[in-house]
Design an enzyme around this catalytic site. Structure first.
Site, short mmCIF file in Angstrom:
data_model
loop_
_atom_site.label_atom_id
_atom_site.label_comp_id
_atom_site.label_asym_id
_atom_site.label_seq_id
_atom_site.Cartn_x
_atom_site.Cartn_y
_atom_site.Cartn_z
N GLY A 143 -8.45 -8.88 -1.77
CA GLY A 143 -7.78 -9.57 -0.89
C GLY A 143 -7.28 -11.53 -1.27
O GLY A 143 -6.05 -10.73 -2.30
N GLY A 147 -12.53 -4.05 0.72
CA GLY A 147 -13.69 -4.57 0.15
C GLY A 147 -14.14 -3.22 -0.94
O GLY A 147 -15.77 -3.36 -1.49
N LYS A 176 -17.44 -17.76 1.05
CA LYS A 176 -18.79 -17.50 1.90
C LYS A 176 -20.11 -16.73 -0.22
O LYS A 176 -19.10 -16.22 0.05
CB LYS A 176 -19.19 -16.71 2.20
N ARG A 195 0.87 -0.61 0.05
CA ARG A 195 -0.29 -0.13 0.04
C ARG A 195 0.84 1.38 0.13
O ARG A 195 0.40 2.06 -0.43
CB ARG A 195 -1.42 -0.24 0.91
#
Ligand code: AMP
Length: 398
Positions: free
Chosen positions: A356, A379, A200, A35
């Site tokens: 991610g 996100g 998920k 980052r």
């Protein structure tokens, strides 16, 4: 909105929102500086124009105001080395007399790092007064923090309104994130395949629904595939399954059929006797897994099946691993998908990897420079592909 690359920052103080939320070990050493390095082109351009840079960021999730643990001072030595030894000044607060004084005294070519924005609860609340105080520190506002673009925080969105349109802009990182995201979401050359994996279904429903409007093919892998297999009547043993999402999975499959989008589930799986790096393994059709076994990776037929689709695609989006790639025994599927994407890219496809774990996978397997773009947003990237307007983007471009 002004364009960063067309702006000359000579004599200007640029207030730059970066995402320096890097992981630190217990000695405060940075374990992954991606980052920070991602923000360097923006910082260096302002400096080489003859401007000065005021950096603001959050670090971690401090709960009760200032604390040593979450101080951005820990980043100073590494930031200095990334800037070729340039001295970096530090303000022990991000607003208030210390910050104002340090910003005022900053000379062209100098860099100032402000203390953690989240030491103030006003940051995450998107407080206008706090944003206004921050805005006073610089002449221009640059948002280069794609990782927090989905948050309407003071420093990522609210602050922009205190700058005229020609004094607020995306930095180079943000610009390339937005451009590559839009290229895939709004201007994809067909066939367009979206590869969605991970644990998920519930985390990925909105992105799948939005992609039904855009993609030609959707490949579903990882743990979430088994909820789809079961919804279709398959036997999945002890594999991951969200019982309360079986109907959702069926509806998605039905919608895809109506829209002419092909959904591909892994035809076979690498199965394990338990969730363990050293578990006993076998292979099985994904819809006929024995009772006491669980699918932890896509199988070799599925690798071939998915690679064929990837090879014929012109646009590729990848989010989420195909299996438990953290365990060596179950990383083959994720590796093969990364390889197929790299091959398709070499043959002219545009590929975007983001969110991610798939980024961790392309890095780990050495494919990060063989795909077209690796996003820094987790996100934020997911919400972008869910079709949501991101406050950090909207505040600058609208
Ligand atoms: P996500 O954050 O939703 O993208 O999920 C990533 C996680 O999903 C990784 O930690 C993987 O180990 C996990 N995962 C992938 N495939 C499976 C699987 N078949 N069973 C259990 N976990 C999985």
């Amino acid at each position: 909105m002004s364009r960063f690359s067309e702006t000359n920052f000579n004599g200007l103080k640029a207030l730059v929102r970066v995402d320096f939320n890097v992981p630190l070990d217990d000695k405060f050493d940075i374990t992954d500086d991606t980052r920070m390095t991602a923000a360097l082109p923006t910082i260096n351009k302002v400096l080489s124009d003859g401007g000065s840079v005021i950096l603001m960021s959050h670090l971690g999730r401090p709960k009760d105001g200032p604390s040593d643990k979450y101080s951005l001072k820990h980043l100073l030595p590494h930031l200095k080395s990334l800037l070729s030894g340039k001295e970096v000044k530090f303000a022990t607060d991000c607003i208030g007399a210390d910050a104002v004084e340090a910003a005022k005294n900053l000379k062209p070519g100098e860099v100032l790092l402000l203390e953690n924005l989240r030491f103030y609860k006003e940051e995450e609340k998107g407080d206008k007064g706090f944003a206004e105080k921050l805005s006073k520190l610089g002449d221009v506002y640059i948002n280069d923090a794609f990782g927090t673009a989905h948050r309407a925080h003071a420093s990522t969105a609210i602050i922009a309104s205190f700058f005229p349109k020609d004094k607020r802009m995306f930095g180079l990182l943000m610009e390339s994130e937005v451009n590559s995201g839009q290229k895939v979401l709004n201007n994809a050359e067909k066939p367009f395949v979206a590869i969605i994996g991970g644990a998920k279904v519930s985390d990925k429903i909105l992105i799948l629904e939005n992609l039904l409007e855009k993609a030609t093919d959707i490949i579903i892998g990882g743990g979430m595939a088994y909820t789809f297999c079961k919804a279709e009547g398959g036997k999945i043993g002890k594999s991951l399954c969200e019982e309360d999402r079986l109907d959702t999975a069926l509806q998605l499959l039905k919608k895809a059929e109506e829209k002419g989008v092909s959904i591909h589930l892994p035809s076979d799986s690498v199965i394990a006797s338990e969730f363990n790096a050293n578990a006993q393994t076998s292979t099985s059709p994904s819809n006929a897994i024995p009772d006491d076994w669980m699918g932890l990776d896509i199988g070799s037929y599925a690798c071939e099946q998915f690679a064929n689709i990837i090879h014929k695609s012109k646009t590729i989006l990848w989010n989420g691993p195909m299996g438990v790639f953290e365990f060596e025994k179950f990383q083959h599927g994720t590796k093969e998908v990364a390889k197929a994407i790299a091959e398709a890219t070499q043959n002219g496809a545009y590929s975007l990897v983001g969110g991610g774990d798939s980024v961790a996978a392309v890095n780990q397997f050495g494919y990060s420079d063989k795909v077209s773009y690796v996003s820094t947003g987790g996100g934020a990237l997911l919400e972008f592909f869910e079709g949501k307007s991101l406050p950090g983007i909207a505040a600058i471009s609208e």
